[in-house]
Design a protein around this motif. Structure first.
Motif, PDB file in Angstrom:
ATOM      1  N   UNK A   7       0.638  -1.355   0.101  1.00  0.00           N
ATOM      2  CA  UNK A   7      -0.096   0.079  -0.095  1.00  0.00           C
ATOM      3  C   UNK A   7       0.804   1.249  -0.051  1.00  0.00           C
ATOM      4  N   UNK A   8       0.288   2.298  -0.414  1.00  0.00           N
ATOM      5  CA  UNK A   8       0.907   3.491  -0.733  1.00  0.00           C
ATOM      6  C   UNK A   8       1.488   4.202   0.704  1.00  0.00           C
ATOM      7  N   UNK A   9       0.751   4.184   1.732  1.00  0.00           N
ATOM      8  CA  UNK A   9       1.054   4.349   3.097  1.00  0.00           C
ATOM      9  C   UNK A   9       2.515   3.711   3.591  1.00  0.00           C
ATOM     10  N   UNK A  10       2.323   2.428   3.454  1.00  0.00           N
ATOM     11  CA  UNK A  10       3.501   1.402   3.696  1.00  0.00           C
ATOM     12  C   UNK A  10       4.841   1.858   3.043  1.00  0.00           C
ATOM     13  N   UNK A  11       4.666   2.205   1.758  1.00  0.00           N
ATOM     14  CA  UNK A  11       5.922   2.673   0.768  1.00  0.00           C
ATOM     15  C   UNK A  11       6.419   3.984   1.356  1.00  0.00           C
ATOM     16  N   UNK A  12       5.345   5.014   1.571  1.00  0.00           N
ATOM     17  CA  UNK A  12       5.723   6.190   1.930  1.00  0.00           C
ATOM     18  C   UNK A  12       6.592   6.148   3.342  1.00  0.00           C
ATOM     19  N   UNK A  28       2.239   9.103   7.205  1.00  0.00           N
ATOM     20  CA  UNK A  28       1.857   7.969   6.629  1.00  0.00           C
ATOM     21  C   UNK A  28       0.751   7.192   7.576  1.00  0.00           C
ATOM     22  N   UNK A  29       0.589   7.755   8.889  1.00  0.00           N
ATOM     23  CA  UNK A  29      -0.079   7.141   9.824  1.00  0.00           C
ATOM     24  C   UNK A  29      -1.375   7.679   9.958  1.00  0.00           C
ATOM     25  N   UNK A  30      -2.461   6.937  10.357  1.00  0.00           N
ATOM     26  CA  UNK A  30      -3.765   7.587  10.689  1.00  0.00           C
ATOM     27  C   UNK A  30      -3.458   8.475  12.149  1.00  0.00           C
ATOM     28  N   UNK A  31      -4.567   9.489  12.524  1.00  0.00           N
ATOM     29  CA  UNK A  31      -4.303  10.194  13.552  1.00  0.00           C
ATOM     30  C   UNK A  31      -4.532   9.463  14.521  1.00  0.00           C
ATOM     31  N   UNK A  32      -5.105   8.411  14.991  1.00  0.00           N
ATOM     32  CA  UNK A  32      -5.242   7.502  16.095  1.00  0.00           C
ATOM     33  C   UNK A  32      -4.391   6.223  16.015  1.00  0.00           C
ATOM     34  N   UNK A  33      -3.335   6.249  15.344  1.00  0.00           N
ATOM     35  CA  UNK A  33      -2.606   5.057  15.033  1.00  0.00           C
ATOM     36  C   UNK A  33      -1.818   4.654  16.222  1.00  0.00           C
ATOM     37  N   UNK A  34      -1.311   3.304  16.344  1.00  0.00           N
ATOM     38  CA  UNK A  34      -0.558   3.057  17.205  1.00  0.00           C
ATOM     39  C   UNK A  34       0.837   2.228  16.631  1.00  0.00           C
TER      40      UNK A  34
END
Length: 109
Positions: A7-12, A28-34
């Motif tokens: 996915x683009x987010x992982x590549x980024x 590349x992370x969502x605002x509530x990521x962990x």
């Protein structure tokens, strides 16, 4: 699976991580990521940003992607590190969960 298939987010994230561009990595992370790394979990982009800044400045190292595969909804990426950290060499697996085009969870083991 090649890097291009991830996915683009992982590549980024991987590109930013290799370039030690912490701001781009955090985007590349969502605002509530962990993120879980070294037994600690960092929640939300503020904590993730602090984790990235510490991780990118604590040691000098290079990273090489050694492989990638999909496991259900997760993408697992092998990373080889070499640097001036204790032991000097490490092979890690990074497990990414992507949702809505952003990284929702990253576990580094």
């Amino acid at each position: 699976m090649t890097e291009i298939e991830m996915p683009a987010a992982v590549r980024a994230y991987l590109t930013a991580h290799a370039a030690k561009d912490d701001e781009a990595a955090v985007r590349a992370f969502a605002p509530d990521a962990a993120v879980t790394d070294e037994g600690r979990t960092f929640r939300g982009t503020r904590e993730i940003s602090a984790w990235r800044q510490r991780a990118s400045t604590e040691w000098t190292y290079t990273t090489t992607v050694t492989g990638a595969r999909r496991d259900g909804d997760d993408w697992i990426v092998g990373i080889h590190l070499e640097g001036d950290f204790p032991g000097g060499v490490a092979d890690l697996e990074q497990r990414f969960t992507v949702r809505d085009g952003a990284i929702g969870r990253l576990v580094i083991a």
